[in-house]
Scaffold this active site. Structure first.
Site, PDB file in Angstrom:
ATOM      1  N   ARG A 221       0.856  -1.189   0.000  1.00 55.63           N
ATOM      2  CA  ARG A 221       0.000   0.000   0.000  1.00 55.63           C
ATOM      3  C   ARG A 221       0.891   1.237   0.000  1.00 55.63           C
ATOM      4  O   ARG A 221       1.965   1.248   0.622  1.00 55.63           O
ATOM      5  CB  ARG A 221      -0.905   0.034   1.236  1.00 55.63           C
ATOM      6  CG  ARG A 221      -2.035  -0.975   1.216  1.00 55.63           C
ATOM      7  CD  ARG A 221      -3.110  -0.640   0.170  1.00 55.63           C
ATOM      8  NE  ARG A 221      -4.216  -1.584   0.192  1.00 55.63           N
ATOM      9  CZ  ARG A 221      -4.348  -2.631  -0.624  1.00 55.63           C
ATOM     10  NH1 ARG A 221      -3.433  -2.884  -1.551  1.00 55.63           N
ATOM     11  NH2 ARG A 221      -5.404  -3.420  -0.545  1.00 55.63           N
ATOM     12  N   HIS A 269      -0.817   0.009  -9.828  1.00 54.97           N
ATOM     13  CA  HIS A 269      -1.459  -0.935  -8.897  1.00 54.97           C
ATOM     14  C   HIS A 269      -1.939  -2.177  -9.662  1.00 54.97           C
ATOM     15  O   HIS A 269      -3.139  -2.484  -9.708  1.00 54.97           O
ATOM     16  CB  HIS A 269      -2.624  -0.266  -8.164  1.00 54.97           C
ATOM     17  CG  HIS A 269      -3.021  -0.995  -6.916  1.00 54.97           C
ATOM     18  ND1 HIS A 269      -3.426  -0.343  -5.775  1.00 54.97           N
ATOM     19  CD2 HIS A 269      -3.056  -2.319  -6.610  1.00 54.97           C
ATOM     20  CE1 HIS A 269      -3.712  -1.238  -4.834  1.00 54.97           C
ATOM     21  NE2 HIS A 269      -3.486  -2.449  -5.323  1.00 54.97           N
TER      22      HIS A 269
END
Ligand code: NAP
Ligand code: GLV
Length: 306
Positions: A221, A269
């Site tokens: 993250r 991502h």
């Protein structure tokens, strides 16, 4: 049985079709405010209102591995929150991280730049013993990544909360093992869940402990990494660069310096995507198990945060 689908940024129709095929008699629908409460929720970053309207939930299924967005909400006590348990993610993560490590170790960016100029020039071979890879987080994804890197004969070091024994991986654990883990690592891979304990974990104080010429691969993250600290350590020469797949703000804003830094590689991502068919099969199997009163794997511990 009623299943409600509430997933941000996800095309709903194929999920609905897959879940309906698995449960032909069930009412499977996209959530809309005020709809009848569901027995099971299939979610990704749902709004609080969705959760608040669910008064009879027997299970919440997250269509990703990371539950940080979900655990920010007020969730009904006692209802199991179930993460995706691999479902085709770990092999993708192993591919991505091995690619990033090998690309850096073998200097493929440099060869590519040379080739663009029509330049035939060798670089001195580097020793893998000089490139130990530290994997933070040895869960479903981190363990697979550690084992994959060990197959390429990289020295692999791992760090987790509880002690582990993984073939080919020198394992450290807990706060007591953290500094030794960092000091033994040159390439650092982050595969931790985002929790209050791991937020900002890659900052000046920790990244400066990596071996000189260190390299950062963040696939967990964005909030694990203090962006300015990474850039300062690269610019000072202590770190060689980074491959980053996750960011504090996604999409990464156009003006963010990561886009243009010559030693930073950015991907959107995408290191381990949710694979729809595998995920539907896994979720459907677990809903069926819960209906039979059986326990399921992948249940999150809200107190631990993952
Ligand atoms: P997981 O199975 O829950 O494993 C988490 C690992 O982190 C465990 O080994 C755990 O230790 C360790 N850990 C947790 N808190 C710690 C702490 N405070 N100190 C040391 N170690 C700690 O998670 P996973 O499935 O491998 O996924 C990891 C993360 O990857 C997810 O949470 C998600 O954010 C991210 N992810 C990213 C993508 C992407 O496309 N970029 C895709 C999927 C997932 P124990 O084993 O001792 O519990
Ligand atoms: C993706 O980031 C996931 O958590 O599955």
């Amino acid at each position: 049985m009623r299943i409600s689908f509430c997933c941000t940024d996800t095309k709903a129709q194929p999920w609905l079709e897959g879940l309906r095929a698995a449960f032909p008699g069930a009412d499977v629908a996209v959530w809309s405010a005020g709809a009848a409460p569901a027995d099971y929720a299939v979610v990704w970053a749902p709004p609080q209102q969705f959760i608040d309207e669910q008064l009879q939930l027997k299970g919440i299924f997250n269509i990703g591995a990371g539950v940080d967005a979900l655990l920010k909400l007020r969730l009904p006590p006692g209802v199991p929150v179930v993460r995706l348990d691999d479902a085709g993610m770990s092999v993708q993560m192993a591919e991505y991280v091995c690619h990033a490590v090998i690309r850096h170790f073998r200097e493929f960016d440099g060869y590519e730049a040379d080739a663009r100029q029509g330049k035939w020039s060798y670089r001195k071979p580097r020793l893998r013993t000089d490139f130990p890879v530290g994997v933070m987080g040895l869960g479903v994804l981190g363990e697979r990544v550690g084992r994959a890197l060990a197959q390429f004969d990289f020295p692999v070091i791992g760090w987790s909360r509880s002690a582990k024994a993984i073939e080919g991986v020198q394992c450290f654990s807990g706060q007591a093992g953290f500094n030794d883990f960092l000091a033994a690592s040159r390439i650092l891979v982050c595969l931790l869940p985002l929790t209050p304990d791991t937020d900002n974990i890659m900052c000046q104080g920790t990244l400066a402990r990596l071996k000189p010429g260190g390299y950062v691969i963040n696939v967990a993250r964005g909030s694990h990494l203090v962006d300015e600290d990474l850039i300062a350590l690269i610019d000072s020469g202590h770190l060689a660069g980074a491959t980053l797949d996750v960011f504090r703000t996604e999409p990464l804003p156009a003006a963010h310096p990561f886009w243009t830094h010559p030693n930073i590689t950015v991907t959107p991502h995408t290191s381990a995507r949710t694979l729809r068919e595998e995920s539907i099969a896994q979720i459907a199997g677990k809903i069926a198990a819960l209906q039979r009163g059986e326990a399921v794997a992948g249940v999150v511990d809200p107190a631990r945060g993952y």
